[in-house]
Scaffold this active site. Structure first.
Site, PDB file in Angstrom:
ATOM      1  N   ARG A   1       0.856  -1.193   0.000  1.00  7.62           N
ATOM      2  CA  ARG A   1       0.000   0.000   0.000  1.00  7.62           C
ATOM      3  C   ARG A   1       0.890   1.240   0.000  1.00  7.62           C
ATOM      4  O   ARG A   1       0.601   2.250  -0.611  1.00  7.62           O
ATOM      5  CB  ARG A   1      -0.952   0.000   1.208  1.00  7.62           C
ATOM      6  CG  ARG A   1      -1.746   1.281   1.321  1.00  7.62           C
ATOM      7  CD  ARG A   1      -3.021   1.193   2.179  1.00  7.62           C
ATOM      8  NE  ARG A   1      -3.003   0.236   3.254  1.00  7.62           N
ATOM      9  CZ  ARG A   1      -2.415   0.407   4.446  1.00  7.62           C
ATOM     10  NH1 ARG A   1      -1.793   1.538   4.726  1.00  7.62           N
ATOM     11  NH2 ARG A   1      -2.461  -0.535   5.363  1.00  7.62           N
TER      12      ARG A   1
ATOM     13  N   TYR B   1     -14.846  17.910 -15.458  1.00  7.01           N
ATOM     14  CA  TYR B   1     -15.391  16.551 -15.523  1.00  7.01           C
ATOM     15  C   TYR B   1     -16.553  16.398 -14.529  1.00  7.01           C
ATOM     16  O   TYR B   1     -16.449  16.808 -13.365  1.00  7.01           O
ATOM     17  CB  TYR B   1     -14.262  15.564 -15.204  1.00  7.01           C
ATOM     18  CG  TYR B   1     -14.668  14.129 -15.282  1.00  7.01           C
ATOM     19  CD1 TYR B   1     -14.926  13.525 -16.498  1.00  7.01           C
ATOM     20  CD2 TYR B   1     -14.793  13.367 -14.128  1.00  7.01           C
ATOM     21  CE1 TYR B   1     -15.311  12.198 -16.566  1.00  7.01           C
ATOM     22  CE2 TYR B   1     -15.165  12.029 -14.189  1.00  7.01           C
ATOM     23  CZ  TYR B   1     -15.424  11.457 -15.413  1.00  7.01           C
ATOM     24  OH  TYR B   1     -15.799  10.146 -15.478  1.00  7.01           O
TER      25      TYR B   1
ATOM     26  N   ASP C   1      -6.331  19.354 -14.434  1.00  8.10           N
ATOM     27  CA  ASP C   1      -6.697  18.047 -14.964  1.00  8.10           C
ATOM     28  C   ASP C   1      -6.257  18.037 -16.431  1.00  8.10           C
ATOM     29  O   ASP C   1      -6.837  18.720 -17.270  1.00  8.10           O
ATOM     30  CB  ASP C   1      -8.211  17.834 -14.820  1.00  8.10           C
ATOM     31  CG  ASP C   1      -8.660  16.441 -15.257  1.00  8.10           C
ATOM     32  OD1 ASP C   1      -7.966  15.832 -16.093  1.00  8.10           O
ATOM     33  OD2 ASP C   1      -9.714  15.981 -14.780  1.00  8.10           O
TER      34      ASP C   1
ATOM     35  N   LYS D   1      -7.523   7.103 -19.651  1.00 10.66           N
ATOM     36  CA  LYS D   1      -7.755   7.637 -20.995  1.00 10.66           C
ATOM     37  C   LYS D   1      -6.492   7.541 -21.857  1.00 10.66           C
ATOM     38  O   LYS D   1      -6.014   6.451 -22.083  1.00 10.66           O
ATOM     39  CB  LYS D   1      -8.299   9.057 -20.871  1.00 10.66           C
ATOM     40  CG  LYS D   1      -9.360   9.244 -19.764  1.00 10.66           C
ATOM     41  CD  LYS D   1     -10.636   8.460 -20.011  1.00 10.66           C
ATOM     42  CE  LYS D   1     -11.556   8.385 -18.805  1.00 10.66           C
ATOM     43  NZ  LYS D   1     -11.952   9.672 -18.222  1.00 10.66           N
TER      44      LYS D   1
HETATM   45  C1  PLP Z   1     -12.442  10.102 -16.931  1.00 10.00           C
HETATM   46  C2  PLP Z   1     -12.049  11.405 -16.374  1.00 10.00           C
HETATM   47  C3  PLP Z   1     -11.889  11.590 -14.996  1.00 10.00           C
HETATM   48  C4  PLP Z   1     -12.194  10.494 -13.996  1.00 10.00           C
HETATM   49  O1  PLP Z   1     -11.305   9.428 -14.118  1.00 10.00           O
HETATM   50  P1  PLP Z   1     -11.685   7.886 -13.805  1.00 10.00           P
HETATM   51  O2  PLP Z   1     -10.424   7.175 -14.159  1.00 10.00           O
HETATM   52  O3  PLP Z   1     -12.857   7.534 -14.653  1.00 10.00           O
HETATM   53  O4  PLP Z   1     -12.003   7.813 -12.361  1.00 10.00           O
HETATM   54  C5  PLP Z   1     -11.479  12.827 -14.555  1.00 10.00           C
HETATM   55  N1  PLP Z   1     -11.234  13.842 -15.404  1.00 10.00           N
HETATM   56  C6  PLP Z   1     -11.387  13.701 -16.735  1.00 10.00           C
HETATM   57  C7  PLP Z   1     -11.122  14.856 -17.636  1.00 10.00           C
HETATM   58  C8  PLP Z   1     -11.796  12.488 -17.269  1.00 10.00           C
HETATM   59  O5  PLP Z   1     -11.966  12.357 -18.585  1.00 10.00           O
END
Ligand code: PLP
Length: 380
Positions: free
Chosen positions: A47, A99, A171, A196
Site C-alpha cells: 500500500r 469533468y 486536470d 484515458k
Molecule cells: C475520466 C475522467 C476523470 C475520472 O477518471 P476515472 O479514471 O474515470 O475515475 C477525470 N477527469 C477527466 C477529464 C476524465 O476524462
C-alpha cells in the site's frame, strides 16, 4: 535529459537488476522480507510502495516535468486524494465545466466536510481573480473542457494563483503530457485519469497526481499510505505499457483528429464543430500557444436528439460508448451520458444541447474512420 518519447520508454524502467528483464515485472506481492529489525530494501508493504507502481510514478512525473508521481486506483481516487490537502473552512475555486465526476465529488461529498467551492468560468482568468477569498487554498482547472473544448489559459491563471500564494491543479487528461505540460506553464499539481490517453487501450482504470513541491509530494505519499486507494501492480504495468507508445499514439490521434474535424466542419448536416485545432475555434491561438498539438477530442452539433441517435445507430467502425483516449474511435451523446446528471436547464446553461455528439478519434486507419462517419451522416 532525454526527449519525451525516450523518457516514456525508459524513465523509471531500468532493466530488472536481478534478472535483466527489460520490462518492469508485475510485483504481485503485498509484503517484503525485511533484512533485520527496522532494516528493509526500500519496500515494506505494497500500500505504501510497490516496485511496479514506483516505476509508473517515476515515469509519469518525468513526462509531466514534475518531481513526484502518485498513482491511484482511478482518476476519481486521485481527485479525492487531491482535496485531502484541504482543511475545514478552506475555499476552492473550480472550473464550472470540469469533468462531471469532479463536480459531483466536490458538490455532493467534499462539501459535507466543511469545504467551500466556487464554480467559475475559468476561460476568463479574471473570473478566478474575482472569486479569490482569503481562505482560498486551491484552484482546480481542466483544459480543454468536456465536451465543448473550451480552453483555460494555464499560464494566466497560474500567475493569478501565485500572486496570492494559492496552488493550482490542472486536470490534463484530454491533452496528455505529450501535447500539454501544465507544470511548465505554472501549475503546482497535474492530475490525470490514466484510464484515458496515458493507458490508451481502454483496458484499465487509474489516476495520478504529479507534484512539483516536496510539500505536496509528502502530503500525497501520506494520503496514499493512509487512505489506501492506490493503483494495483497489474494496472500500473498496463499503464506503463500504454505509456511506452504515448508519443506515437498521440501523433496519430492528432493527425486523425485533424482530418475528422475537417470532414465534420464542412459537412452540411453539422452546424458546429468544437475543436481547438480549427481556425474557427475562438481560442485557436491559445491552443497553439499552450499545447504542441490539438489532440483528438471534439464535439459537434447534429441539431436534434433524433439526428444524434440516427448517427450513433449507423456507425460501424466507430463505437457508441463513453470514455475516451483509447486506440478505438468512441462516439457518445453527451446529454444522456457524461452530462445526464445535470438538469436540462443546467445543460442548456453550459451549452450542451440534445443534438451534441462527442467523438474521441482513435488511431484506426483514417480512411476507414472518415468513410464510416460520412456513410453514417448520410443516414441522418
Ligand atoms: C475520466 C475522467 C476523470 C475520472 O477518471 P476515472 O479514471 O474515470 O475515475 C477525470 N477527469 C477527466 C477529464 C476524465 O476524462
Amino acid at each position: 535529459m532525454h526527449a519525451f518519447a525516450t523518457r516514456a520508454i525508459h524513465d523509471g524502467q531500468e532493466p530488472d537488476p536481478r534478472t535483466g528483464a527489460v520490462n518492469v515485472p508485475i510485483y504481485l506481492t503485498s509484503t517484503y522480507q525485511l533484512e533485520g529489525i527496522d532494516k528493509h530494501r526500500g519496500w515494506e508493504y505494497s500500500r505504501v510502495s510497490n516496485p511496479t507502481r514506483d516505476a509508473l510514478e517515476t515515469c509519469l512525473a518525468s513526462l509531466e516535468g514534475g518531481a513526484t508521481g502518485h498513482a491511484f486506483a482511478s482518476g476519481m481516487a486521485a481527485i479525492a486524494a487531491l482535496v485531502t490537502m484541504l482543511n475545514v473552512s478552506d475555499h476552492v475555486i473550480c472550473g464550472d465545466n470540469v469533468y462531471g465526476g469532479t463536480t459531483r465529488l466536490f458538490s455532493q461529498v467534499i462539501v459535507r466536510h466543511g469545504i467551500e467551492f466556487s464554480y467559475v468560468d475559468t476561460s476568463d482568468p479574471d473570473n478566478v481573480r474575482r472569486a479569490l477569498r482569503p481562505n482560498t487554498k486551491l484552484v482546480h482547472i481542466e483544459t480543454p473542457t468536456n465536451p465543448l473544448m473550451i480552453l483555460t489559459d494555464i499560464r494566466a491563471v497560474g500567475e493569478i494563483c501565485h500572486q496570492h500564494g494559492v496552488p493550482m491543479s490542472v486536470d490534463n487528461t484530454f491533452m496528455s503530457p505529450y501535447f500539454q505540460r501544465p507544470i511548465e506553464l505554472g501549475a503546482d499539481i497535474v492530475m490525470h485519469s490514466t484510464t484515458k490517453f496515458l493507458n490508451g487501450h481502454s483496458d484499465g482504470l487509474g489516476g495520478v497526481l504529479v507534484t512539483r513541491s516536496p510539500e505536496h509530494a509528502e502530503n500525497f505519499r501520506f494520503v496514499q499510505k493512509n487512505t489506501g486507494g492506490v493503483l494495483s501492480p497489474f494496472e500500473s504495468w498496463l499503464i506503463l505499457r500504454g505509456v511506452k507508445t504515448l508519443a506515437v499514439r498521440m501523433r496519430q490521434h492528432n493527425e486523425n483528429g485533424r482530418q475528422v474535424a475537417a470532414l465534420l466542419a464542412k459537412h452540411p448536416k453539422i452546424s458546429r464543430v468544437f475543436y481547438p485545432g480549427l481556425p474557427t475555434h475562438p481560442q485557436h491561438e491559445l491552443a497553439k500557444r499552450q499545447a504542441s498539438g490539438f489532440g483528438s477530442m471534439m464535439s459537434f452539433e447534429m441539431g436534434s436528439r433524433a439526428n444524434a441517435e440516427r448517427l450513433l445507430q449507423a456507425i460501424r467502425v466507430c463505437t457508441n460508448g463513453e470514455s475516451l483516449g483509447g486506440v478505438e474511435t468512441l462516439i457518445s451523446h453527451s446529454a444522456t451520458t457524461t452530462h445526464a446528471a445535470l438538469s436540462p436547464e443546467e445543460r442548456a446553461r453550459i451549452g450542451i444541447t440534445d443534438g451534441l455528439v462527442r467523438i474521441s478519434v482513435g488511431i484506426e486507419d483514417i480512411g476507414d474512420i472518415l468513410e464510416d462517419l460520412d456513410r453514417a451522416l448520410k443516414a441522418v
